[in-house]
Enzyme design. Structure first.
Site, PDB file in Angstrom:
ATOM      1  N   CYS A   4       0.833  -1.199   0.000  1.00 18.51           N
ATOM      2  CA  CYS A   4       0.000   0.000   0.000  1.00 18.51           C
ATOM      3  C   CYS A   4       0.870   1.253   0.000  1.00 18.51           C
ATOM      4  O   CYS A   4       2.009   1.228   0.466  1.00 18.51           O
ATOM      5  CB  CYS A   4      -0.895   0.050   1.243  1.00 18.51           C
ATOM      6  SG  CYS A   4      -2.137  -1.260   1.348  1.00 18.51           S
ATOM      7  N   ASP A   5       0.290   2.327  -0.517  1.00 19.34           N
ATOM      8  CA  ASP A   5       0.966   3.616  -0.437  1.00 19.34           C
ATOM      9  C   ASP A   5      -0.085   4.717  -0.466  1.00 19.34           C
ATOM     10  O   ASP A   5      -1.096   4.601  -1.170  1.00 19.34           O
ATOM     11  CB  ASP A   5       1.940   3.818  -1.596  1.00 19.34           C
ATOM     12  CG  ASP A   5       2.804   5.051  -1.388  1.00 19.34           C
ATOM     13  OD1 ASP A   5       3.788   4.952  -0.624  1.00 19.34           O
ATOM     14  OD2 ASP A   5       2.498   6.112  -1.960  1.00 19.34           O
TER      15      ASP A   5
END
Length: 216
Positions: free
Chosen positions: A86-87
């Site tokens: 995730c980012d």
């Protein structure tokens, strides 16, 4: 279908807490991907690319070594694997922001954010090594910030909490006091969208409830 072990390619405490609250106890594996390698001006493409790169960066930690064929010490007993990367970034007036570099930047950011709103983008990349498939999607939540004064901004930044967050605030911490409302998924603002994760898992052919009591 064999249910794979679930790997979180992040050491984010917030993302880990979200998964655990949803009944998923992942194998936590730090991703050492250098984010500076990716320079994109579109926030959607940026977070998706970074999320996928982070997930791919941990694959080798679960693979046989090239010389001996032995499994690495991090290899779980259960395989195959689902790897989640995730980012997140915050977009204010068309400008992309990640974690502030220092307190001065955090104060300036909050002076811009207060009384206004921003869009929190989180890229989700789920790699299914068994099926050799990857699904990468983005969740977007609009965040409306309270019109707080300089003293409160400085006090909040002094706690250090904003320096650890891409949006310069933690809604599940002290920062929650300074958020007026959200439009969109609230868990997305914490670190990952649980509804979107469920949809991705469904699209890969699994039932998310099968991960609730999965042993490592």
């Amino acid at each position: 279908m064999v249910i794979p072990a679930f790997v979180l390619a992040s050491t984010s405490p917030a993302r880990l807490r979200l998964l655990e609250s949803a009944g998923i106890e992942p194998i936590v594996c730090r991703s050492d991907f250098d984010e500076s390698q990716v320079q994109l001006s579109d926030p959607d493409e940026l977070v998706k690319t970074l999320a996928e790169c982070k997930a791919k960066a941990v694959i080798e930690k679960f693979s046989p070594t090239p010389t001996t064929g032995a499994l690495t010490e991090e290899t779980p007993k259960r395989s195959p694997l689902l790897i989640l990367g995730c980012d997140s970034v915050l977009v204010l007036d068309g400008e992309i922001h990640g974690k502030p570099e220092d307190p001065q930047e955090a104060i300036a950011r909050w002076q811009k954010m207060r009384g206004s709103f921003g869009d929190l983008y989180t890229g989700h990349a789920l790699l299914d090594l068994a099926q050799d498939r990857a699904i990468v999607r983005t969740a977007i939540t609009r965040v409306y910030f309270a019109n707080i004064g300089d003293r409160q901004i400085e006090a909040y930044v002094a706690t250090g909490e904003p320096l650890r967050c891409a949006g310069c605030f933690a809604i599940d911490g002290r920062g929650g006091l300074f958020v007026e409302k959200l439009e969109g998924c609230h868990t997305n603002v914490i670190g990952l969208s649980l509804p979107l994760l469920r949809q991705i898992i469904d699209d890969l052919g699994y039932d998310v409830t099968e991960f609730w009591s999965l042993p490592h």
